[in-house]
Enzyme design. Structure first.
Site, PDB file in Angstrom:
ATOM      1  N   LYS A  39       0.989  -1.146  -0.033  1.00 52.95           N
ATOM      2  CA  LYS A  39       0.203   0.038  -0.117  1.00 52.95           C
ATOM      3  C   LYS A  39       0.982   1.200   0.014  1.00 52.95           C
ATOM      4  CE  LYS A  39      -3.620  -2.861   1.989  1.00 52.95           C
ATOM      5  NZ  LYS A  39      -4.487  -3.058   2.931  1.00 52.95           N
ATOM      6  N   GLY A  76      -7.391  -5.033   7.101  1.00 61.48           N
ATOM      7  CA  GLY A  76      -6.841  -4.329   7.982  1.00 61.48           C
ATOM      8  C   GLY A  76      -7.542  -4.147   9.259  1.00 61.48           C
ATOM      9  N   SER A 123      -6.079  -9.492   6.387  1.00 60.91           N
ATOM     10  CA  SER A 123      -5.633 -10.041   8.062  1.00 60.91           C
ATOM     11  C   SER A 123      -5.102 -11.310   7.957  1.00 60.91           C
ATOM     12  CB  SER A 123      -6.751  -9.877   8.883  1.00 60.91           C
ATOM     13  OG  SER A 123      -7.222  -8.542   9.267  1.00 60.91           O
TER      14      SER A 123
HETATM   15  P1  13P Z   1      -4.143  -6.580   5.365  1.00 57.35           P
HETATM   16  O1  13P Z   1      -3.477  -7.672   5.385  1.00 57.35           O
HETATM   17  O2  13P Z   1      -3.300  -5.560   6.141  1.00 57.35           O
HETATM   18  O3  13P Z   1      -5.803  -6.874   6.168  1.00 57.35           O
HETATM   19  O4  13P Z   1      -4.520  -6.076   3.982  1.00 57.35           O
HETATM   20  C1  13P Z   1      -5.078  -6.846   3.029  1.00 57.35           C
HETATM   21  C2  13P Z   1      -4.838  -6.251   1.674  1.00 57.35           C
HETATM   22  O5  13P Z   1      -5.775  -5.237   1.504  1.00 57.35           O
HETATM   23  C3  13P Z   1      -4.043  -6.787   0.854  1.00 57.35           C
HETATM   24  O6  13P Z   1      -4.232  -6.369  -0.378  1.00 57.35           O
END
Ligand code: 13P
Length: 248
Positions: free
Chosen positions: A11, A172, A212
Site C-alpha cells: 500500500k 486491516g 488480515s
Molecule cells: P491486511 O493484510 O493488512 O488486512 O490487508 C489486506 C490487503 O488489502 C491486501 O491487498
C-alpha cells in the site's frame, strides 16, 4: 499444477530507503520454496526492489496502472512504463482503489485488457463489503465484479490471471474470514470462471485470499484446497512475518 503465489501489498508504506532495507533483510531470510513470493510496492520503490531482488526469484509488482497506452493523464503510470522496469505483477481493482479512487468494474476491465498487452500478470481483487455479506449478497457481488472485470478477455489471457478474494470487512481490521468462508468463495470464483470459459482455463487461474493474513493464521488459510495463495497487507511490511507466511 498451480504454483501458490504469496504477494505482499505494501500500500502507501515505505520510502525507497526503507524498501531497500527490507529487501536486504528479507533476502537473508528467504529460501527458495515451492511458493512464489512477490512484493507489490509503491511505484517509486519498484526499480530499487527489482535491483535488490535480482537473481533471487522474488517477484515485484505494482499496485495500479492506467488503462490507456499513453496520453495526457497527469499523474498516471502506463503498463509500458511498468514493463520497461521488469515489473512482474500489477494489482488491479483493490477495494481501496474502488472506495477512494473511483475504480469501477469498467475501469478494472480496461486495465486488465491493457496489462494483457504486456507480460505483466494482473492480480485482480474482488470482494464484498460487510453490509453485502450481512445481506447474503456476497456471491452475487463477487460474480458481478468478476463478470465486469473479465468482459472481452480471451481464455488464454484469463488463464494467466491471478484473482485475490479480499472481503473488504477483513482488510486491516484484524477480522479474518474463516478459512471455510475464504475457501468457499475461492471455489465459487473458480466456478464463475469455468462458466465464462472452460475447465482448462479455470484450473490454471491462481486464486488468493487476502484480509488480515498473518503468521498465526497463514497455515490454516493456505491449507484450504481452493486457496492458491495470499495477498498480504500489514504483515508483508515486516521481513520475518512475511517470510513466516511464505513458509506457512
Ligand atoms: P491486511 O493484510 O493488512 O488486512 O490487508 C489486506 C490487503 O488489502 C491486501 O491487498
Amino acid at each position: 499444477m498451480r504454483i501458490p503465489l504469496i504477494a505482499g501489498n505494501w500500500k502507501m508504506f515505505k520510502t525507497t530507503k526503507e524498501a531497500v532495507a527490507f529487501a536486504e533483510e528479507f533476502k537473508k531470510l528467504y529460501k527458495d520454496t515451492d511458493v512464489r513470493a512477490a512484493i507489490c510496492a509503491p511505484y517509486t520503490q519498484l526499480t530499487a526492489l527489482k535491483a535488490a531482488f535480482e537473481g533471487t526469484g522474488i517477484a515485484v509488482g505494482a499496485q495500479n496502472v492506467h488503462f490507456e497506452v499513453q496520453g495526457a493523464y497527469t499523474g498516471e503510470i502506463s503498463s509500458a512504463m511498468l514493463e520497461e522496469i521488469g515489473v512482474d505483477y500489477c494489482i488491479v481493482g483493490h477495494s481501496e482503489r474502488r472506495q477512494y479512487f473511483n475504480e469501477t468494474d469498467e475501469t478494472v476491465n480496461k486495465k486488465l485488457h491493457q496489462l494483457f498487452s504486456t507480460e505483466i500478470v494482473p492480480i485482480l481483487c474482488v470482494g464484498e463489503v460487510l453490509e453485502e455479506r450481512d445481506a447474503g449478497k456476497e456471491f452475487e457481488v463477487v460474480k458481478t465484479q468478476m463478470e465486469g472485470a473479465l468482459a472481452g478477455l480471451t481464455g488464454d489471457q484469463v488463464s494467466r490471471l491471478v484473482v485475490a478474494y479480499e472481503p473488504v470487512w477483513a482488510i486491516g481490521t484484524g477480522r479474518t474470514a474463516s478459512p471455510e468462508q475464504a475457501n468457499e468463495m475461492c471455489a465459487y470464483i473458480r466456478k464463475v470462471i469455468e462458466d465464462l470459459y472452460d475447465e482448462e482455463v479455470c484450473d490454471r487461474v491462481i486464486i488468493q485470499y487476502g484480509g488480515s493474513v498473518k503468521p498465526s493464521n497463514a497455515t490454516e488459510i493456505m491449507n484450504m484446497d481452493e486457496i492458491d495463495g495470499a495477498l498480504v497487507g500489514g504483515a508483508s511490511l515486516i521481513p520475518a512475518d512475511f517470510m513466516e507466511i511464505i513458509n506457512f
